[in-house]
Enzyme design. Structure first.
Site, PDB file in Angstrom:
ATOM      1  N   HIS A 253      -9.894  20.138  62.703  1.00 44.59           N
ATOM      2  CA  HIS A 253      -9.003  19.267  63.335  1.00 44.59           C
ATOM      3  C   HIS A 253      -9.612  17.605  63.036  1.00 44.59           C
ATOM      4  O   HIS A 253      -9.693  17.241  62.110  1.00 44.59           O
ATOM      5  CB  HIS A 253      -8.908  19.516  65.087  1.00 44.59           C
TER       6      HIS A 253
ATOM      7  N   HIS B 103      -2.227  21.267  56.144  1.00 43.04           N
ATOM      8  CA  HIS B 103      -1.975  20.786  57.575  1.00 43.04           C
ATOM      9  C   HIS B 103      -0.914  22.003  57.943  1.00 43.04           C
ATOM     10  O   HIS B 103      -0.067  22.416  57.358  1.00 43.04           O
ATOM     11  CB  HIS B 103      -1.011  19.507  57.548  1.00 43.04           C
TER      12      HIS B 103
ATOM     13  N   ASP C 226      -6.894  12.707  57.319  1.00 43.56           N
ATOM     14  CA  ASP C 226      -8.388  12.447  57.335  1.00 43.56           C
ATOM     15  C   ASP C 226      -9.008  12.224  55.710  1.00 43.56           C
ATOM     16  O   ASP C 226      -9.873  11.906  55.807  1.00 43.56           O
ATOM     17  CB  ASP C 226      -8.944  13.816  57.820  1.00 43.56           C
TER      18      ASP C 226
HETATM   19  C1  SDX Z   1      -5.620  17.080  61.733  1.00 44.80           C
HETATM   20  O1  SDX Z   1      -2.198  19.617  64.214  1.00 44.80           O
HETATM   21  C2  SDX Z   1      -2.183  18.197  63.988  1.00 44.80           C
HETATM   22  O2  SDX Z   1      -1.251  17.586  63.890  1.00 44.80           O
HETATM   23  C3  SDX Z   1      -3.579  17.585  63.509  1.00 44.80           C
HETATM   24  C4  SDX Z   1      -3.745  16.392  63.133  1.00 44.80           C
HETATM   25  C5  SDX Z   1      -3.264  15.447  64.157  1.00 44.80           C
HETATM   26  O3  SDX Z   1      -3.217  14.159  63.806  1.00 44.80           O
HETATM   27  O4  SDX Z   1      -3.622  15.734  65.302  1.00 44.80           O
HETATM   28  O5  SDX Z   1      -2.675  16.115  61.948  1.00 44.80           O
HETATM   29  C6  SDX Z   1      -5.110  16.095  62.578  1.00 44.80           C
HETATM   30  O6  SDX Z   1      -6.341  18.073  62.124  1.00 44.80           O
HETATM   31  C7  SDX Z   1      -5.325  17.259  60.150  1.00 44.80           C
HETATM   32  C8  SDX Z   1      -6.026  18.389  59.617  1.00 44.80           C
HETATM   33  C9  SDX Z   1      -7.447  18.249  59.530  1.00 44.80           C
HETATM   34  N1  SDX Z   1      -8.084  19.445  58.870  1.00 44.80           N
HETATM   35  C10 SDX Z   1      -8.594  19.493  57.688  1.00 44.80           C
HETATM   36  O7  SDX Z   1      -8.288  18.860  56.743  1.00 44.80           O
HETATM   37  C11 SDX Z   1      -9.422  20.878  57.356  1.00 44.80           C
HETATM   38  C12 SDX Z   1      -8.946  21.748  56.151  1.00 44.80           C
HETATM   39  N2  SDX Z   1      -7.693  22.272  56.351  1.00 44.80           N
HETATM   40  C13 SDX Z   1      -7.539  23.414  56.727  1.00 44.80           C
HETATM   41  O8  SDX Z   1      -8.715  23.890  57.603  1.00 44.80           O
HETATM   42  C14 SDX Z   1      -6.133  23.827  57.086  1.00 44.80           C
HETATM   43  O9  SDX Z   1      -5.339  23.290  56.212  1.00 44.80           O
HETATM   44  C15 SDX Z   1      -5.648  23.298  58.605  1.00 44.80           C
HETATM   45  C16 SDX Z   1      -6.691  23.834  59.743  1.00 44.80           C
HETATM   46  C17 SDX Z   1      -5.351  22.101  58.489  1.00 44.80           C
HETATM   47  C18 SDX Z   1      -4.277  24.157  58.699  1.00 44.80           C
HETATM   48  O10 SDX Z   1      -4.570  25.606  58.701  1.00 44.80           O
HETATM   49  P1  SDX Z   1      -3.406  26.714  58.979  1.00 44.80           P
HETATM   50  O11 SDX Z   1      -2.204  25.821  59.245  1.00 44.80           O
HETATM   51  O12 SDX Z   1      -3.701  27.595  59.825  1.00 44.80           O
HETATM   52  O13 SDX Z   1      -3.077  27.409  57.507  1.00 44.80           O
HETATM   53  P2  SDX Z   1      -4.023  28.650  57.027  1.00 44.80           P
HETATM   54  O14 SDX Z   1      -5.413  28.563  57.520  1.00 44.80           O
HETATM   55  O15 SDX Z   1      -3.393  29.602  57.458  1.00 44.80           O
HETATM   56  O16 SDX Z   1      -4.086  28.472  55.528  1.00 44.80           O
HETATM   57  C19 SDX Z   1      -2.713  29.091  54.950  1.00 44.80           C
HETATM   58  C20 SDX Z   1      -3.255  29.337  53.264  1.00 44.80           C
HETATM   59  C21 SDX Z   1      -4.479  30.118  53.224  1.00 44.80           C
HETATM   60  O17 SDX Z   1      -4.524  30.826  52.079  1.00 44.80           O
HETATM   61  P3  SDX Z   1      -3.995  32.173  52.017  1.00 44.80           P
HETATM   62  O18 SDX Z   1      -4.608  33.117  53.028  1.00 44.80           O
HETATM   63  O19 SDX Z   1      -2.321  32.332  52.108  1.00 44.80           O
HETATM   64  O20 SDX Z   1      -4.146  32.739  50.481  1.00 44.80           O
HETATM   65  O21 SDX Z   1      -3.841  28.134  52.516  1.00 44.80           O
HETATM   66  C22 SDX Z   1      -5.085  28.128  52.422  1.00 44.80           C
HETATM   67  C23 SDX Z   1      -5.743  29.216  53.266  1.00 44.80           C
HETATM   68  O22 SDX Z   1      -6.806  29.812  52.873  1.00 44.80           O
HETATM   69  N3  SDX Z   1      -5.885  26.771  52.914  1.00 44.80           N
HETATM   70  C24 SDX Z   1      -6.790  26.272  52.062  1.00 44.80           C
HETATM   71  C25 SDX Z   1      -7.045  24.828  52.897  1.00 44.80           C
HETATM   72  N4  SDX Z   1      -6.091  24.803  54.014  1.00 44.80           N
HETATM   73  C26 SDX Z   1      -5.631  26.201  53.993  1.00 44.80           C
HETATM   74  N5  SDX Z   1      -7.343  26.632  51.021  1.00 44.80           N
HETATM   75  C27 SDX Z   1      -8.255  25.527  50.573  1.00 44.80           C
HETATM   76  N6  SDX Z   1      -8.495  24.388  51.234  1.00 44.80           N
HETATM   77  C28 SDX Z   1      -7.832  23.997  52.362  1.00 44.80           C
HETATM   78  N7  SDX Z   1      -8.196  22.868  53.190  1.00 44.80           N
END
Ligand code: SDX
Length: 425
Positions: A263, A304, A361
């Site tokens: 997050h 996201h 971010d």
């Molecule tokens: C913020 O919610 C909000 O609005 C948050 C925010 C706000 O203003 O409050 O916008 C602020 O928190 C932004 C997000 C910051 N976090 C990151 O940058 C951390 C990296 N991102 C991931 O951890 C992830 O993308 C999330 C947590 C942001 C979202 O996760 P989801 O929606 O639960 O998606 P998921 O984990 O189910 O992933 C879907 C697929 C998976 O692959 P498959 O299993 O389908 O093969 O996408 C892949 C994941 O492995 N994946 C990534 C990835 N994010 C998702 N692979 C590599 N790198 C990534 N960053």
């Protein structure tokens, strides 16, 4: 005419009303299911609307973000963080007099009680700033608890003004503590972002010396972070607030939730990741790790839950990042790594099919680093920016009838069984 959704279970057909939105998806009202002995199941709330709200709207496919109906790019270009805070809290943009009075109210409340500042004595130079800011905001409850009536709109407004006013001062104190320097009091002649930078980088007793360009970029970053509908930390504030907890404690719960690298902690994690990658020659190796299901490594700052096209804040953030780097004449090698990473992510199938784009971010961390903010302070800045959003959602929930948040579960544990004496085990 209200639409209905019909579900049939064990031969019984249930009619569930559909509630209509003003923008975006309608929702199926499943509240009647408990009477039929049925739960819904949605870990992570991917398909669940936990509340209704009038504050912020996100269209993840179109890359749209509206604060009380106003597009984020227009607010970032024309407004300032306190005007946006007023908008979020009150639902409308202020006129000149309303804005002047609001800004004066916030300026008057920025100082933090000298005795209260000793809360920082319990920390060391190495204490993580997020731990300090979380404790400090929770500690504010000790000053504003007796006689606080969460059902009194004036009391709620007082808490909102205090939190928006004092979060830059407390954030600057966490910075000064981590630098081993004396706290600097807010200067009433400065605007909100200038004051924050003065309290961070100024010296006690000396006149302010803040770059207007850097202050403007910082203020724009606060606007971009001000609210984001029911994200994890805002949902935490609502859940904690639904127990009728003290608002300062409920906000502290939101700060704790924001700290996670999935997050708000992602901006710190982005810099750690870019530093670990080091230079462009290592990028392919790390992109391979990000794709590897057996490797926990993820590209921080990408992806996201809601945005599946682009994060409109990242676009504005990228412009701010370049403005700051140009102003400071900073040739940050990590920016080159970041730009190469973004290019690769836009071209490679793994990221395209999963719609993983840079989020807010991704560029904020590089900008903060260029300004001289230590990496461990990045999420504290996110906390500062998000404060008006959190307290607005808390106030919105408290201003209407609400129920304590109490999710149910799918139980997969053992059936009932009898206790056995330890000699029989
Ligand atoms: C913020 O919610 C909000 O609005 C948050 C925010 C706000 O203003 O409050 O916008 C602020 O928190 C932004 C997000 C910051 N976090 C990151 O940058 C951390 C990296 N991102 C991931 O951890 C992830 O993308 C999330 C947590 C942001 C979202 O996760 P989801 O929606 O639960 O998606 P998921 O984990 O189910 O992933 C879907 C697929 C998976 O692959 P498959 O299993 O389908 O093969 O996408 C892949 C994941 O492995 N994946 C990534 C990835 N994010 C998702 N692979 C590599 N790198 C990534 N960053």
């Amino acid at each position: 005419m209200t639409e209905k959704v019909h579900i049939t279970i064990d031969g019984r057909t249930l009619d569930l009303p559909v509630l209509e939105s003003t923008e975006g998806l309608n929702v199926v009202d499943v509240r009647g299911l408990i009477a039929e002995g049925i739960f819904t199941y949605d870990p992570g709330f991917l398909s669940t609307a936990a509340c209704d709200s009038k504050v912020t709207y996100i269209d993840g496919d179109a890359g749209i973000l509206l604060y009380r109906g106003y597009p984020i790019d227009q607010l970032a270009a024309n407004s300032n963080h306190l005007e946006v805070s007023y908008l979020l809290l009150n639902g409308e943009l202020p006129n000149e007099q309303e804005l002047a009075e609001f800004e004066q109210e916030i300026t008057n409340r920025m100082p933090v009680d000298k005795h209260f500042q000793h809360i920082f004595d319990g920390f060391t130079k190495d204490s993580h700033p997020m731990s300090m800011i979380c404790a400090a905001v929770s500690g504010l409850a000790s000053l504003y608890h007796e006689g606080f009536d969460i059902y009194n709109a004036e009391h709620r407004r007082d808490a909102a003004l205090n939190l928006i006013a004092k979060i830059p001062t407390l954030a600057a104190m966490t910075y000064k503590k981590s630098q081993g320097e004396e706290f600097v009091d807010p200067d009433p002649s400065l605007n909100y972002a200038e004051n924050f930078l003065h309290m961070c980088f100024g010296t006690k007793g000396e006149a302010p010396n803040v770059s207007p360009t850097i202050a403007a970029a910082m203020d724009r970053i606060f606007i971009l972070h001000a609210d984001h509908e029911q994200n994890a930390s805002t949902s935490t504030v609502r859940l904690a607030g639904s127990t009728e907890a003290n608002p300062y404690a409920a906000i502290a719960a939101g700060i704790a939730a924001l700290w996670g690298p999935s997050h708000g902690g992602a901006n710190e994690a982005v810099l750690d990741m870019l530093s670990e990658i080091g230079d462009e020659s290592e990028i392919e190796n790390y992109v391979g790790k990000a794709k590897d299901k057996n490797d926990p490594f993820r590209l921080m700052g990408f992806g996201h839950r809601v945005y599946k096209n682009f994060d409109p804040r990242a676009t504005v953030m990228q412009d701010s990042c370049h403005a700051v780097l140009d102003e400071l004449g900073v040739e940050d090698p990590l920016l080159k790594v970041a730009q190469k990473l973004e290019k690769i992510a836009r071209e490679q199938e793994y990221f395209i099919e999963r719609k993983l784009y840079p989020n807010v971010d991704f560029y904020s961390g590089i900008t903060f680093k260029a300004i001289g903010i230590p990496v461990s302070m990045f999420t504290v800045l996110f906390t500062l920016g998000r404060m008006p959003g959190w307290i607005t959602h808390w106030d919105e929930m408290l201003s209407e009838p609400f129920k304590i948040g109490r999710p149910r579960q799918l139980y997969l544990g053992p059936h009932a069984r009898d206790y056995t004496d330890i000699k029989q085990r």
